[in-house]
Design a protein around this motif. Structure first.
Motif, PDB file in Angstrom:
ATOM      1  N   GLY A 229       0.819  -1.206   0.000  1.00 35.78           N
ATOM      2  CA  GLY A 229       0.000   0.000   0.000  1.00 35.78           C
ATOM      3  C   GLY A 229       0.853   1.255   0.000  1.00 35.78           C
ATOM      4  O   GLY A 229       0.557   2.231  -0.709  1.00 35.78           O
ATOM      5  N   ALA A 230       1.934   1.254   0.802  1.00 40.71           N
ATOM      6  CA  ALA A 230       2.829   2.409   0.826  1.00 40.71           C
ATOM      7  C   ALA A 230       3.494   2.602  -0.526  1.00 40.71           C
ATOM      8  O   ALA A 230       3.645   3.734  -1.007  1.00 40.71           O
ATOM      9  CB  ALA A 230       3.878   2.226   1.926  1.00 40.71           C
ATOM     10  N   TRP A 253     -10.024  14.556  -5.569  1.00 40.05           N
ATOM     11  CA  TRP A 253      -9.778  13.121  -5.390  1.00 40.05           C
ATOM     12  C   TRP A 253      -9.075  12.860  -4.049  1.00 40.05           C
ATOM     13  O   TRP A 253      -9.421  11.926  -3.329  1.00 40.05           O
ATOM     14  CB  TRP A 253      -8.908  12.576  -6.521  1.00 40.05           C
ATOM     15  N   LEU A 254      -8.098  13.692  -3.719  1.00 41.83           N
ATOM     16  CA  LEU A 254      -7.357  13.496  -2.471  1.00 41.83           C
ATOM     17  C   LEU A 254      -8.268  13.624  -1.257  1.00 41.83           C
ATOM     18  O   LEU A 254      -8.204  12.805  -0.329  1.00 41.83           O
ATOM     19  CB  LEU A 254      -6.213  14.512  -2.378  1.00 41.83           C
ATOM     20  N   PHE A 262     -10.903   3.998   1.810  1.00 38.05           N
ATOM     21  CA  PHE A 262      -9.754   3.318   1.214  1.00 38.05           C
ATOM     22  C   PHE A 262      -8.415   3.869   1.697  1.00 38.05           C
ATOM     23  O   PHE A 262      -7.384   3.580   1.126  1.00 38.05           O
ATOM     24  CB  PHE A 262      -9.805   3.426  -0.313  1.00 38.05           C
ATOM     25  N   ASP A 263      -8.410   4.705   2.746  1.00 45.22           N
ATOM     26  CA  ASP A 263      -7.176   5.393   3.114  1.00 45.22           C
ATOM     27  C   ASP A 263      -6.324   4.625   4.109  1.00 45.22           C
ATOM     28  O   ASP A 263      -5.145   4.911   4.260  1.00 45.22           O
ATOM     29  CB  ASP A 263      -7.513   6.773   3.696  1.00 45.22           C
ATOM     30  N   ASP A 264      -6.896   3.652   4.808  1.00 48.11           N
ATOM     31  CA  ASP A 264      -6.156   2.988   5.870  1.00 48.11           C
ATOM     32  C   ASP A 264      -4.895   2.295   5.364  1.00 48.11           C
ATOM     33  O   ASP A 264      -3.870   2.302   6.040  1.00 48.11           O
ATOM     34  CB  ASP A 264      -7.049   1.965   6.578  1.00 48.11           C
ATOM     35  N   LEU A 265      -4.961   1.686   4.195  1.00 46.03           N
ATOM     36  CA  LEU A 265      -3.836   0.898   3.706  1.00 46.03           C
ATOM     37  C   LEU A 265      -2.754   1.774   3.092  1.00 46.03           C
ATOM     38  O   LEU A 265      -1.566   1.587   3.355  1.00 46.03           O
ATOM     39  CB  LEU A 265      -4.324  -0.130   2.684  1.00 46.03           C
ATOM     40  N   ASP A 267      -2.552   5.252   3.247  1.00 42.03           N
ATOM     41  CA  ASP A 267      -2.209   6.370   4.121  1.00 42.03           C
ATOM     42  C   ASP A 267      -1.638   7.542   3.319  1.00 42.03           C
ATOM     43  O   ASP A 267      -0.596   8.101   3.646  1.00 42.03           O
ATOM     44  CB  ASP A 267      -1.207   5.924   5.187  1.00 42.03           C
ATOM     45  N   ILE A 268      -2.346   7.921   2.262  1.00 47.97           N
ATOM     46  CA  ILE A 268      -1.908   9.031   1.415  1.00 47.97           C
ATOM     47  C   ILE A 268      -2.060  10.347   2.170  1.00 47.97           C
ATOM     48  O   ILE A 268      -3.094  10.619   2.764  1.00 47.97           O
ATOM     49  CB  ILE A 268      -2.725   9.060   0.105  1.00 47.97           C
TER      50      ILE A 268
END
Length: 557
Positions: A229-230, A253-254, A262-265, A267-268
Motif C-alpha cells: 500500500g505504501a 480526489w485526495l 480506502f485510506d487505511d492501507l 495512508d496518502i
C-alpha cells in the motif's frame, strides 16, 4: 558475519528452538552464499526454504516458509542454517567469490547470445514460471499501449481468489499474495517511466480501491500488504508529479480518498502533493476540507485532514478550533490543546485550557490523570504550590488509590502542609476501611497508605481493626518481625498452613520462605526447640513431597 554467533542465534530463536535447531544440522542442503545473505533448504516435516540475512544495522535476521517461520519467528530451521554458516565460516569468503564468479560468467554468457537464442531462453522460462510470464505480459501490454490489457492483468494480480480458502487469505498465503500485488504496483510504475504517467494515475487509483477491498479478506499480520500500500501511494504520487493532472480535480480526489474507506492501507497524505497542486489546488483542498469538517466536526478523518492542513499552514487557532469542536468529557482534548499552545509559545492560554479541562469534566473521577499531572507541573513552576495541593486533594477524593495518595503527599510536602493533609486523607481511608472497601491490591487502601508512609505500627493496628489482604499481612510481618516477633510468627504460621495442602515447586518456594521467617521469629523469641518440633512434624506430614523436602534441606530446614 562478525555479529553472527551461537549466542546471537540463541537470543533470536530462544533456548528451545535453538536446541531443536541443533538436531537439523544434517538436513541442511543447497547452501548458497551472497554478499550479506545465505540461503538453503532444510528438510523437516517438509522441505523449507530458508534465508539468513547477515548484514544490516539490526544484526542477523532471517525468513523461513515453515508455519512457525511464517508467523515471523526465528525458527529452528534458521538456527540450523546459522550453525551451518558458523561451521563453514572459514570457507565463506571463498564461497562468496565463487558466487560472484558464477554471476559474472552467467552475465558474460547471456551477453554473448543472439537475439533468437535469448528469445528461446525467455520462452522456456515463461513456460515454467507463471509469475515471470505475468510480469512480462504486463510489460508487453504497457509497451503496446494496451491500457485495457494492463488494467485486466492488474485486476488479476489483485484478485485474492487463487490464494483464498472460503473467501479469506490465511496468514501462510498472505506473503505470496502481497508479492503478486506488488507486481501490479511495479507495472503501474513502469507506465510512468515509459511516458504514460496519466494512465498510471488512472490505474493507481483503481488499484487503491481494489487493494483496500482485498485487504479486508487478508490476514496481513506480517505487514506485507501494508508495504504494498505504501509503495502504491508513492507510485501514484510519482505519476502525478510526472503527468501534472488538473490540480482542482486532484484536490477533490485526495479529499475524497482521505475521507473515504480506502485510506487505511495507503495512508496518502495530501500535503505530499503540494508541489503538484500548486496554489489553485491547495485552495480547493483547503476549501473542501473545511466544508467536510463543518459537516462532520466529530469525524476522525475530517478532523485529521483539517488538523494537518492547519498545522502545515501554521494556523494554530485553526488547529485549536478543530479540537475544541469535539472535546472529550475527561479533559484529554483540553490537554492536547494545551500542548499545541505551549508549542506555539502561548503558555498562558495553554494553562487556561488545561484548567477548563478539569472544571468542565463531567465525572471528576474520570479526569485524565495526564491533565492533572500537567497542571501540577505548571503550578509548581509558577510557585502556586497550594493550587497543586488542591488539585491533588480533589484527585485523591475522587479516585482513592495508592498513586493518588502518593501524589497528594508529594504536593503537600512541597507546600509544607503534609501533616494536615495526611490527617484528612487517612480519615477518608479509615471510613472506606470501615465499609470494607478494597484497595489497589485486594485489602484496605488504608493499610497500603500507612505502609507507604513507613508507619508500620499504625498499619498493623489498621489491619487488626479492619482486616487486611494476605499480601498486606506478609509485608507487615516482614517489617515488624524484628520488634514484634510473636505477632509476626502468628502471621507466618497462618499463611503457611494452606500451602501445606498444595503442590508445585512455586508453592514449595513460598512455603520454605515462610519457614525461614518462622525460624527467625523463634530465634528472636528464644524458642528454637519449638521450631525444630514444627519442622519435624511438617516433614512427617509432607514426606511424599520429595521436591519440598529437598528444598528444605538446601536451606538447612
Amino acid at each position: 558475519m562478525g555479529s553472527l554467533t551461537e549466542a546471537t542465534l540463541k537470543a533470536l530463536a530462544g533456548a528451545r528452538s535453538f536446541e531443536r535447531g541443533r538436531g537439523y544440522l544434517d538436513v541442511v542442503s543447497g547452501v548458497e552464499v551472497g554478499d550479506d545473505w545465505v540461503t538453503a533448504t532444510v528438510h523437516g516435516t517438509e522441505r523449507y526454504a530458508v534465508e539468513l540475512t547477515l548484514g544490516g544495522s539490526a544484526g542477523p535476521n532471517g525468513e523461513c516458509d515453515c508455519p512457525y517461520g511464517l508467523e515471523g519467528n526465528f525458527c529452528k530451521h534458521l538456527v540450523a542454517l546459522g550453525l551451518t554458516v558458523l561451521a563453514q565460516r572459514e570457507s565463506l569468503p571463498r564461497q562468496r567469490k565463487a558466487a560472484r564468479d558464477r554471476a559474472e560468467d552467467l552475465d558474460a554468457w547471456l551477453s554473448g547470445l543472439s537475439k533468437d537464442q535469448l528469445l528461446v531462453l525467455v520462452r522456456e522460462q515463461i513456460t515454467e514460471d507463471r509469475q515471470l510470464r505475468r510480469r512480462l505480459e504486463l510489460r508487453a501490454a504497457s509497451a503496446s499501449g494496451d491500457l485495457a490489457g494492463v488494467r485486466a492483468r492488474i485486476r488479476e494480480l489483485l484478485d485474492i481468489g487463487p490464494f483464498a480458502q472460503y473467501g479469506y487469505v490465511e496468514y501462510a498465503d498472505a506473503r505470496a499474495y502481497a508479492d503478486q500485488a506488488g507486481q501490479a504496483v511495479s507495472a503501474i510504475g513502469v507506465l510512468t517511466g515509459s511516458g504514460r504517467a496519466a494512465d498510471a494515475i488512472t490505474l493507481a487509483r483503481e488499484a487503491v480501491r481494489l487493494l483496500a477491498e482485498a485487504v479486508e479478506s487478508v490476514d496481513d499480520s506480517g505487514g506485507w500488504l501494508g508495504q504494498v500500500g505504501a509503495d502504491l501511494a508513492d507510485t501514484h504520487l510519482q505519476a502525478c508529479r510526472a503527468a501534472r493532472p488538473d490540480p482542482e480535480e486532484l484536490a477533490r480526489w485526495l479529499v475524497g480518498h482521505v475521507l473515504g474507506d480506502f485510506d487505511d492501507l495507503t495512508d496518502i497524505d495530501p500535503l505530499d502533493y503540494e508541489d503538484v497542486l500548486g496554489e489553485p489546488g491547495m485552495t480547493v483542498l483547503q476549501r473542501l476540507a473545511v466544508e467536510a469538517w463543518r459537516g462532520n466536526r466529530t469525524g476522525w478523518a475530517e478532523k485529521y485532514l483539517m488538523e494537518r492542513l492547519a498545522k502545515a499552514g501554521g494556523d494554530i487557532d485553526a488547529v485549536i478550533a478543530v479540537h475544541a469542536a469535539d472535546l472529550a468529557d475527561n479533559g484529554h482534548t483540553h490537554l492536547v490543546i494545551a500542548h499545541e499552545l505551549d508549542s506555539a509559545g502561548r503558555p498562558d492560554e495553554a494553562l487556561r485550557w488545561a484548567e477548563r479541562g478539569v472544571a468542565e469534566a463531567r465525572d471528576s473521577s474520570a479526569v485524565d490523570s495526564a491533565l492533572i499531572d500537567y497542571l501540577c507541573e505548571r503550578y509548581a513552576r509558577a510557585d502556586r504550590l497550594p493550587d497543586a495541593v488542591d488539585l491533588r486533594r480533589d484527585q485523591f477524593r475522587a479516585r482513592r488509590t495508592l498513586p493518588a495518595y502518593q501524589q497528594l503527599r508529594a504536593a503537600a510536602r512541597a507546600a509544607d502542609c503534609w501533616p494536615a493533609e495526611r490527617e484528612g486523607a487517612l480519615a477518608l481511608l479509615r471510613t472506606d476501611a470501615g465499609r470494607r472497601e478494597r484497595g489497589w491490591y485486594g485489602g484496605p487502601l488504608l493499610v497500603d497508605a500507612l505502609l507507604d508512609d513507613k508507619d508500620v505500627d499504625a498499619a498493623w493496628q489498621a489491619a487488626a481493626e479492619n482486616g487486611a489482604h494476605d499480601r498486606q499481612w506478609l509485608t507487615l510481618a516482614d517489617l515488624a518481625r524484628a520488634v514484634r516477633p510473636a505477632d509476626a510468627l502468628g502471621v507466618y504460621l497462618r499463611l503457611a498452613e494452606p500451602l501445606t495442602k498444595q503442590t508445585g515447586n512455586a508453592v514449595y518456594q513460598q512455603l520454605v520462605s515462610l519457614l525461614l521467617n518462622i525460624r527467625d521469629c523463634h530465634r528472636s523469641l528464644g524458642t528454637p526447640d519449638e521450631f525444630a518440633e514444627h519442622v519435624t512434624t511438617l516433614r512427617t506430614a509432607q514426606k511424599r513431597k520429595r521436591n519440598l523436602l529437598r528444598l528444605m534441606e538446601e536451606h538447612g530446614l
